[in-house]
Motif scaffolding. Structure first.
Motif, PDB file in Angstrom:
ATOM      1  N   ALA A  39       0.843  -1.188  -0.097  1.00 11.97           N
ATOM      2  CA  ALA A  39      -0.100   0.161  -0.085  1.00 11.97           C
ATOM      3  C   ALA A  39       0.855   1.287   0.088  1.00 11.97           C
ATOM      4  O   ALA A  39       2.192   1.266   0.432  1.00 11.97           O
ATOM      5  CB  ALA A  39      -0.802  -0.189   1.245  1.00 11.97           C
ATOM      6  N   LYS A  42       3.557   2.262   2.807  1.00 14.78           N
ATOM      7  CA  LYS A  42       3.648   1.207   3.635  1.00 14.78           C
ATOM      8  C   LYS A  42       4.583   0.109   3.042  1.00 14.78           C
ATOM      9  O   LYS A  42       4.926  -0.025   1.710  1.00 14.78           O
ATOM     10  CB  LYS A  42       2.322   0.441   4.055  1.00 14.78           C
ATOM     11  CG  LYS A  42       1.433   1.226   4.716  1.00 14.78           C
ATOM     12  CD  LYS A  42       0.260   0.498   5.201  1.00 14.78           C
ATOM     13  CE  LYS A  42      -0.757   1.441   5.816  1.00 14.78           C
ATOM     14  NZ  LYS A  42      -1.893   0.676   6.313  1.00 14.78           N
ATOM     15  N   LYS A  86     -12.084  -4.793   2.002  1.00 15.29           N
ATOM     16  CA  LYS A  86     -12.122  -3.629   2.837  1.00 15.29           C
ATOM     17  C   LYS A  86     -11.102  -2.538   1.998  1.00 15.29           C
ATOM     18  O   LYS A  86     -10.257  -2.765   1.394  1.00 15.29           O
ATOM     19  CB  LYS A  86     -11.474  -3.984   4.282  1.00 15.29           C
ATOM     20  CG  LYS A  86     -12.300  -5.208   5.065  1.00 15.29           C
ATOM     21  CD  LYS A  86     -11.342  -5.547   5.983  1.00 15.29           C
ATOM     22  CE  LYS A  86     -11.900  -6.807   6.732  1.00 15.29           C
ATOM     23  NZ  LYS A  86     -11.107  -7.163   8.080  1.00 15.29           N
ATOM     24  N   PRO A  87     -11.517  -1.313   2.392  1.00 10.60           N
ATOM     25  CA  PRO A  87     -10.617  -0.383   1.983  1.00 10.60           C
ATOM     26  C   PRO A  87      -9.021  -0.418   2.407  1.00 10.60           C
ATOM     27  O   PRO A  87      -8.444   0.067   1.538  1.00 10.60           O
ATOM     28  CB  PRO A  87     -11.281   1.079   2.807  1.00 10.60           C
ATOM     29  CG  PRO A  87     -12.809   0.724   2.876  1.00 10.60           C
ATOM     30  CD  PRO A  87     -12.769  -0.652   3.404  1.00 10.60           C
ATOM     31  N   GLU A  88      -8.941  -0.958   3.467  1.00  8.17           N
ATOM     32  CA  GLU A  88      -7.447  -1.120   3.841  1.00  8.17           C
ATOM     33  C   GLU A  88      -6.657  -2.269   3.012  1.00  8.17           C
ATOM     34  O   GLU A  88      -5.535  -2.393   3.139  1.00  8.17           O
ATOM     35  CB  GLU A  88      -7.368  -1.375   5.422  1.00  8.17           C
ATOM     36  CG  GLU A  88      -8.052  -2.428   5.939  1.00  8.17           C
ATOM     37  CD  GLU A  88      -9.650  -2.113   6.453  1.00  8.17           C
ATOM     38  OE1 GLU A  88     -10.196  -1.088   5.823  1.00  8.17           O
ATOM     39  OE2 GLU A  88      -9.880  -2.407   7.564  1.00  8.17           O
ATOM     40  N   ASP A  89      -7.412  -2.926   2.084  1.00 10.30           N
ATOM     41  CA  ASP A  89      -6.922  -3.711   1.483  1.00 10.30           C
ATOM     42  C   ASP A  89      -6.367  -3.320  -0.118  1.00 10.30           C
ATOM     43  O   ASP A  89      -5.861  -3.785  -0.634  1.00 10.30           O
ATOM     44  CB  ASP A  89      -7.833  -4.899   0.872  1.00 10.30           C
ATOM     45  CG  ASP A  89      -8.345  -5.780   2.040  1.00 10.30           C
ATOM     46  OD1 ASP A  89      -9.656  -6.028   2.160  1.00 10.30           O
ATOM     47  OD2 ASP A  89      -7.455  -6.269   2.791  1.00 10.30           O
ATOM     48  N   THR A  90      -6.591  -1.951  -0.139  1.00  9.61           N
ATOM     49  CA  THR A  90      -6.152  -1.209  -1.293  1.00  9.61           C
ATOM     50  C   THR A  90      -4.856  -1.133  -1.225  1.00  9.61           C
ATOM     51  O   THR A  90      -4.070  -0.887  -0.448  1.00  9.61           O
ATOM     52  CB  THR A  90      -6.730   0.359  -1.309  1.00  9.61           C
ATOM     53  OG1 THR A  90      -8.026   0.242  -1.126  1.00  9.61           O
ATOM     54  CG2 THR A  90      -6.059   1.189  -2.461  1.00  9.61           C
ATOM     55  N   SER A 121     -12.955   0.885  -2.672  1.00 18.77           N
ATOM     56  CA  SER A 121     -13.576   2.273  -2.483  1.00 18.77           C
ATOM     57  C   SER A 121     -15.077   2.458  -2.681  1.00 18.77           C
ATOM     58  O   SER A 121     -15.541   1.512  -3.738  1.00 18.77           O
ATOM     59  CB  SER A 121     -12.703   3.349  -3.305  1.00 18.77           C
ATOM     60  OG  SER A 121     -13.605   4.796  -2.999  1.00 18.77           O
TER      61      SER A 121
END
Length: 122
Positions: A39, A42, A86-90, A121
């Protein structure tokens, strides 16, 4: 020796995507295939690995219960089915090849694909 990922895209939270990793120059019975993602801002993190001998599946905590790795030996392709996104899987998702899953995700001399972008999203 080459790995080519595909299947990324934009999906709403709760949706699903299936990524593909097509291998050439070696067979899936010779090498393990691991999935990673990175990401923005990260470090790259390991997600899942499938072993070369029996196709055993291994998952790390961020994706346990939501992602499933599989392979088609005849097509020399590995898949990553991603559910309940989930958005955090972007992230940009990469597949990689190494000898075995034993040291996954701490591979040192592994081969990388070019990556495929996944955006979650609404």
């Amino acid at each position: 020796v080459q790995l080519v990922e595909s299947g990324g895209g934009v999906v709403q939270p709760g949706g699903s995507l299936r990524l593909s990793c097509a291998a050439s120059g070696f067979t899936l019975e010779q090498n393990a295939i691991g999935w990673f993602r990175q990401a923005p801002g990260k470090e790259r993190e390991g997600l899942s690995c499938i072993s070369p001998d029996e196709g055993r599946e291994y998952y790390l905590d961020p994706v346990k219960g939501r992602f499933t790795v599989s392979r088609d030996v005849a097509k020399n392709t590995v898949y990553l089915q991603m559910n309940s996104l989930k958005p955090e899987d972007t992230a940009v998702y990469y597949c990689s090849a190494d000898v075995a899953c034993g040291l996954f995700p701490y591979w040192k001399n592994n081969i990388w694909g070019q990556g495929t972008q996944v955006t979650v999203s609404s």
